[in-house]
Design a protein around this motif. Sequence first.
Motif, PDB file in Angstrom:
ATOM      1  N   PRO A  85      68.395  -3.524  64.052  1.00 53.81           N
ATOM      2  CA  PRO A  85      69.012  -3.959  65.316  1.00 53.81           C
ATOM      3  C   PRO A  85      69.956  -2.929  65.925  1.00 53.81           C
ATOM      4  N   SER A  86      70.452  -2.019  65.144  1.00 55.02           N
ATOM      5  CA  SER A  86      71.328  -0.966  65.676  1.00 55.02           C
ATOM      6  C   SER A  86      70.590  -0.002  66.607  1.00 55.02           C
ATOM      7  N   ARG A  87      69.289  -0.098  66.692  1.00 49.30           N
ATOM      8  CA  ARG A  87      68.412   0.730  67.543  1.00 49.30           C
ATOM      9  C   ARG A  87      68.110   2.101  66.951  1.00 49.30           C
ATOM     10  N   GLN A  88      68.820   2.499  65.917  1.00 51.69           N
ATOM     11  CA  GLN A  88      68.604   3.828  65.352  1.00 51.69           C
ATOM     12  C   GLN A  88      67.232   3.915  64.692  1.00 51.69           C
ATOM     13  N   MET A  89      66.416   4.842  65.147  1.00 49.33           N
ATOM     14  CA  MET A  89      65.102   5.051  64.538  1.00 49.33           C
ATOM     15  C   MET A  89      65.286   5.905  63.290  1.00 49.33           C
ATOM     16  N   ILE A  90      64.863   5.377  62.154  1.00 54.10           N
ATOM     17  CA  ILE A  90      65.053   6.056  60.876  1.00 54.10           C
ATOM     18  C   ILE A  90      63.684   6.405  60.311  1.00 54.10           C
ATOM     19  N   LEU A  91      63.501   7.673  59.956  1.00 52.15           N
ATOM     20  CA  LEU A  91      62.240   8.084  59.365  1.00 52.15           C
ATOM     21  C   LEU A  91      62.119   7.500  57.966  1.00 52.15           C
ATOM     22  N   VAL A  92      61.031   6.790  57.729  1.00 49.60           N
ATOM     23  CA  VAL A  92      60.797   6.167  56.423  1.00 49.60           C
ATOM     24  C   VAL A  92      59.938   7.079  55.556  1.00 49.60           C
ATOM     25  N   ILE A  93      58.830   7.544  56.137  1.00 47.66           N
ATOM     26  CA  ILE A  93      57.879   8.326  55.366  1.00 47.66           C
ATOM     27  C   ILE A  93      56.965   9.079  56.311  1.00 47.66           C
TER      28      ILE A  93
END
Lengths: 114, 113
Positions: free
Chosen positions: B41-49
């Motif tokens: 929900p923070s909108r931050q796109m985080i690379l998972v893999i």
Amino acid sequence: GAGVSQSPSNKVTEKGKDVELRCDPISGHTALYWYRQSLGQGLEFLIYFQGNSAPDKSGLPSDRFSAERTGGSVSTLTIQRTQQEDSAVYLCASSDLGNQETQYFGPGTRLLVL
Amino acid sequence: AQTVTQSQPEMSVQEAETVTLSCTYDTSESDYYLFWYKQPPSRQMILVIRQEAYKQQNATENRFSVNFQKAAKSFSLKISDSQLGDAAMYFCAHGRAFNKFYFGSGTKLNVKP
């Protein structure tokens, strides 16, 4: 180190006004990308910078949208004469020369046009 | 056409269980990369893999692994031992260096305690 930062975090504007959204990429990253994310949707590409030049502007939806990047760092996305359909989250990403295939994203600017 | 399809708009998983998110894509490129990003929900796109298309071996990152089927243009994400913090939107994407990414419409993952 510091990640990609964007300002403002949220912006509310009236239809017809101009807005400027700012992106500070990760220090040393040469490539910078702008995307738009409408509510409940995926990310839509807008424009890509390599250094100060923009080899790919194909995603800009109309001539009301423009972007610039100066000094190979900070970028500004400008939307002129905003329309309600411009309401979205605008995300910026950057990547470095040695790892160009991976993009690191900022937290985005949520734009609401009333 | 360069497209990414995520056919599951929303999924739920019990905490500690395993869940698989589906993704298919289309590209005419021979050299490309595939990604899964997480967006809380923070909108931050985080690379998972991420996965290099030229590599046959499936990428793994701790509890996250992919099943990459190049001929079928399929790239699913498996999350093992699901945790409450895994709840988020997950986006599949493909792209190349010096080029834009193409994103799917996302899958909302709910994790039940």
